[in-house]
Design an enzyme around this catalytic site. Structure first.
Site, PDB file in Angstrom:
ATOM      1  N   CYS A 116      20.271  43.077  28.820  1.00 25.31           N
ATOM      2  CA  CYS A 116      20.448  41.495  29.088  1.00 25.31           C
ATOM      3  C   CYS A 116      18.876  40.988  29.308  1.00 25.31           C
ATOM      4  O   CYS A 116      18.980  39.852  28.997  1.00 25.31           O
ATOM      5  CB  CYS A 116      21.209  41.328  30.468  1.00 25.31           C
ATOM      6  SG  CYS A 116      22.943  41.830  30.390  1.00 25.31           S
ATOM      7  N   HIS A 256      19.079  34.047  32.658  1.00 24.36           N
ATOM      8  CA  HIS A 256      20.056  34.731  32.237  1.00 24.36           C
ATOM      9  C   HIS A 256      21.497  34.515  32.817  1.00 24.36           C
ATOM     10  O   HIS A 256      21.321  34.064  33.996  1.00 24.36           O
ATOM     11  CB  HIS A 256      19.650  36.270  32.540  1.00 24.36           C
ATOM     12  CG  HIS A 256      21.034  37.013  32.241  1.00 24.36           C
ATOM     13  ND1 HIS A 256      21.634  37.027  30.672  1.00 24.36           N
ATOM     14  CD2 HIS A 256      21.285  38.229  32.468  1.00 24.36           C
ATOM     15  CE1 HIS A 256      22.490  37.858  30.751  1.00 24.36           C
ATOM     16  NE2 HIS A 256      22.581  38.422  31.889  1.00 24.36           N
ATOM     17  N   ASN A 286      28.805  36.244  30.452  1.00 20.41           N
ATOM     18  CA  ASN A 286      27.486  36.937  30.299  1.00 20.41           C
ATOM     19  C   ASN A 286      27.506  37.424  28.806  1.00 20.41           C
ATOM     20  O   ASN A 286      28.155  38.387  28.479  1.00 20.41           O
ATOM     21  CB  ASN A 286      27.192  38.102  31.306  1.00 20.41           C
ATOM     22  CG  ASN A 286      26.083  38.643  31.283  1.00 20.41           C
ATOM     23  OD1 ASN A 286      25.298  38.490  30.154  1.00 20.41           O
ATOM     24  ND2 ASN A 286      25.840  39.564  32.269  1.00 20.41           N
TER      25      ASN A 286
HETATM   26  O1  UT7 Z   1      23.684  41.214  33.147  1.00 22.99           O
HETATM   27  C1  UT7 Z   1      23.859  41.939  34.046  1.00 22.99           C
HETATM   28  C2  UT7 Z   1      25.423  42.181  34.213  1.00 22.99           C
HETATM   29  N1  UT7 Z   1      25.997  42.473  35.427  1.00 22.99           N
HETATM   30  C3  UT7 Z   1      26.148  41.398  36.640  1.00 22.99           C
HETATM   31  O2  UT7 Z   1      25.635  40.568  36.524  1.00 22.99           O
HETATM   32  C4  UT7 Z   1      26.805  41.777  37.646  1.00 22.99           C
HETATM   33  C5  UT7 Z   1      26.413  41.412  39.092  1.00 22.99           C
HETATM   34  N2  UT7 Z   1      27.552  41.477  39.978  1.00 22.99           N
HETATM   35  C6  UT7 Z   1      28.148  40.529  40.359  1.00 22.99           C
HETATM   36  O3  UT7 Z   1      28.183  39.547  39.500  1.00 22.99           O
HETATM   37  C7  UT7 Z   1      29.403  40.638  41.243  1.00 22.99           C
HETATM   38  O4  UT7 Z   1      29.172  41.745  42.112  1.00 22.99           O
HETATM   39  C8  UT7 Z   1      30.956  40.601  40.593  1.00 22.99           C
HETATM   40  C9  UT7 Z   1      31.227  39.485  40.045  1.00 22.99           C
HETATM   41  C10 UT7 Z   1      30.947  41.646  39.524  1.00 22.99           C
HETATM   42  C11 UT7 Z   1      31.785  40.956  41.646  1.00 22.99           C
HETATM   43  O5  UT7 Z   1      31.825  40.096  42.875  1.00 22.99           O
HETATM   44  P1  UT7 Z   1      31.642  40.788  44.222  1.00 22.99           P
HETATM   45  O6  UT7 Z   1      31.939  39.700  45.275  1.00 22.99           O
HETATM   46  O7  UT7 Z   1      30.378  41.447  44.435  1.00 22.99           O
HETATM   47  O8  UT7 Z   1      33.219  41.491  44.368  1.00 22.99           O
HETATM   48  P2  UT7 Z   1      33.467  43.125  44.631  1.00 22.99           P
HETATM   49  O9  UT7 Z   1      33.048  43.914  43.447  1.00 22.99           O
HETATM   50  O10 UT7 Z   1      32.828  43.413  46.130  1.00 22.99           O
HETATM   51  O11 UT7 Z   1      35.157  43.173  44.986  1.00 22.99           O
HETATM   52  C12 UT7 Z   1      35.548  42.294  45.786  1.00 22.99           C
HETATM   53  C13 UT7 Z   1      37.166  42.428  45.759  1.00 22.99           C
HETATM   54  C14 UT7 Z   1      37.701  43.913  45.444  1.00 22.99           C
HETATM   55  O12 UT7 Z   1      38.729  43.849  45.982  1.00 22.99           O
HETATM   56  P3  UT7 Z   1      38.664  44.749  47.487  1.00 22.99           P
HETATM   57  O13 UT7 Z   1      38.339  46.261  47.508  1.00 22.99           O
HETATM   58  O14 UT7 Z   1      37.993  43.740  48.304  1.00 22.99           O
HETATM   59  O15 UT7 Z   1      40.327  44.734  47.760  1.00 22.99           O
HETATM   60  C15 UT7 Z   1      37.866  44.032  43.732  1.00 22.99           C
HETATM   61  O16 UT7 Z   1      38.539  45.083  43.671  1.00 22.99           O
HETATM   62  O17 UT7 Z   1      37.364  41.836  44.407  1.00 22.99           O
HETATM   63  C16 UT7 Z   1      38.338  42.754  43.539  1.00 22.99           C
HETATM   64  N3  UT7 Z   1      38.079  42.534  42.056  1.00 22.99           N
HETATM   65  C17 UT7 Z   1      38.821  41.556  41.577  1.00 22.99           C
HETATM   66  N4  UT7 Z   1      39.918  40.838  41.811  1.00 22.99           N
HETATM   67  C18 UT7 Z   1      40.436  39.939  40.967  1.00 22.99           C
HETATM   68  C19 UT7 Z   1      37.171  42.720  41.292  1.00 22.99           C
HETATM   69  N5  UT7 Z   1      37.042  42.361  40.054  1.00 22.99           N
HETATM   70  C20 UT7 Z   1      38.335  41.364  40.125  1.00 22.99           C
HETATM   71  C21 UT7 Z   1      39.000  40.621  39.292  1.00 22.99           C
HETATM   72  N6  UT7 Z   1      39.842  39.615  39.594  1.00 22.99           N
HETATM   73  N7  UT7 Z   1      38.360  40.102  38.240  1.00 22.99           N
END
Ligand code: UT7
Length: 330
Positions: A116, A256, A286
């Site tokens: 990225c 980005h 993204n």
């Molecule tokens: O260019 C680089 C590319 N990568 C990035 O930019 C990623 C950087 N990270 C992020 O943007 C965030 O970490 C995410 C958007 C990917 C995730 O957000 P978060 O607030 O860190 O959520 P999390 O991974 O801690 O997940 C929270 C909850 C989990 O459920 P439990 O364990 O709390 O029950 C996940 O299973 O959200 C759940 N979850 C979803 N729920 C509905 C994860 N993905 C989804 C989804 N829809 N798509």
């Protein structure tokens, strides 16, 4: 070598697939919701390239538009750099395929992979090539089709990414315009946080790798998030310091487009109001190396970039990698 020679962005273009996949479309196939995706990421929809369209197709479209807007012909191009992590094939480079497609017969061509951060890496490297006087018309392209590397059953990653390409033409301009400063960085110990493990020489494609989906994106989202919120602001400030420009003078900040919360954190670190931050993550998700040049193009097309404006572009990505460039718009 002239010390007053700078590389200016003199043309921009994009290559975007028509097909739109909304959060509501994703709700139909995986356990997610528009509300979750939008509040956590700022994304509403993304573009997905249809079968048969490869990275070089989008890149060539962006390149031709950028050349047209620069008033230059493909024969004038002497270097093509394609930043991509999703090449058409392992080799030859996507840049060579673009060179053939657009008929840039005089151009040298190579790919650069910083995922990225790739466009910022390519922009800064290409700017050096122009500043030395070695190259006079360089196409810098960021192009990715991440939809082909996503595990569409993994809701934690598949909602984030989209496809596209953006291109700029770099040519010599006089001081005080052009690319003023750049800072690039990498931390390879962070490779396990975000990668595609199979399909290379470490773990060639095999029935087991395919069954375990190890040829798709694996991400430790929270850790990548923490890294991103810090590095985006830091590296932007470092690049501004190198250019000798205070952050108050930034007319437009083009980060980005990975996640609106990461973008907001970076803007806060620079003390910039959101009116001076370009955001289109809601419409594209993204798009990896393409995200910054697509945003740059849209900002330019909307008349937001005026001669003399200071623009900061900043990216982060797998590697881990990061980079920022300060540009005075010509
Ligand atoms: O260019 C680089 C590319 N990568 C990035 O930019 C990623 C950087 N990270 C992020 O943007 C965030 O970490 C995410 C958007 C990917 C995730 O957000 P978060 O607030 O860190 O959520 P999390 O991974 O801690 O997940 C929270 C909850 C989990 O459920 P439990 O364990 O709390 O029950 C996940 O299973 O959200 C759940 N979850 C979803 N729920 C509905 C994860 N993905 C989804 C989804 N829809 N798509």
């Amino acid at each position: 070598m002239r010390n007053d020679l700078r590389a200016g962005i003199v043309g921009l273009g994009i290559g975007i697939p028509h097909s739109v996949v909304t959060n509501y479309d994703l709700e139909q196939c995986i356990d997610t919701s528009d509300e979750w995706i939008f509040t956590r990421t700022g994304i509403r929809e993304r573009r997905v390239a249809p079968h048969g369209i490869a990275t070089s197709d989008l890149a060539a479209q962006a390149a031709l538009q950028a050349l047209q807007n620069a008033g230059k012909t493909p024969e004038e191009v002497d270097l093509i750099v394609v930043a991509t992590a999703t090449p058409d094939m392992p080799w030859p480079s996507t840049a060579c395929l673009v060179q053939a497609k657009i008929g840039a017969s005089r151009a040298a061509a190579f790919d650069l992979n910083a995922v990225c951060s790739g466009f910022v890496y390519a922009l800064w490297m290409a700017a050096q090539a122009v500043e030395t006087g070695a190259y006079r018309c360089v196409l810098v392209i960021g192009a990715d089709i991440l939809s082909r590397q996503v595990n569409w059953e993994d809701r934690a990653t598949c909602v984030l990414f989209g496809d596209g390409a953006g291109a700029v033409v770099l040519a010599p301009v006089d001081e005080p315009y052009g690319v003023l400063a750049g800072v690039l960085g990498a931390d390879g110990t962070g490779a396990p946080l975000l990668n595609v493990p199979a399909g290379g020489t470490r773990e060639p494609l095999s029935p087991e790798a395919l069954a375990q989906k190890r040829h798709t994106i694996q991400m430790r989202g929270r850790e990548v998030f923490k890294f991103a919120v810090t590095i985006m602001g830091e590296v932007s400030l470092q690049a501004l310091e190198k250019a000798g420009i205070p952050s108050e003078e930034v007319a437009l900040f083009i980060p980005h487009q990975a996640n609106i919360r990461i973008i907001q954190a970076a803007a806060e670190r620079l003390n910039l109001p959101m009116e001076r931050v370009f955001v289109n993550v809601d419409r594209y998700g993204n798009t990896s190396a393409a995200s910054i040049p697509i945003a740059l193009y849209e900002a330019w097309a909307q008349g937001l970039l005026k001669r003399g404006n200071v623009v900061v572009v900043v990216g982060f990505g797998a590697g881990l990698t990061w980079g920022a460039c300060v540009v005075r718009w010509v």
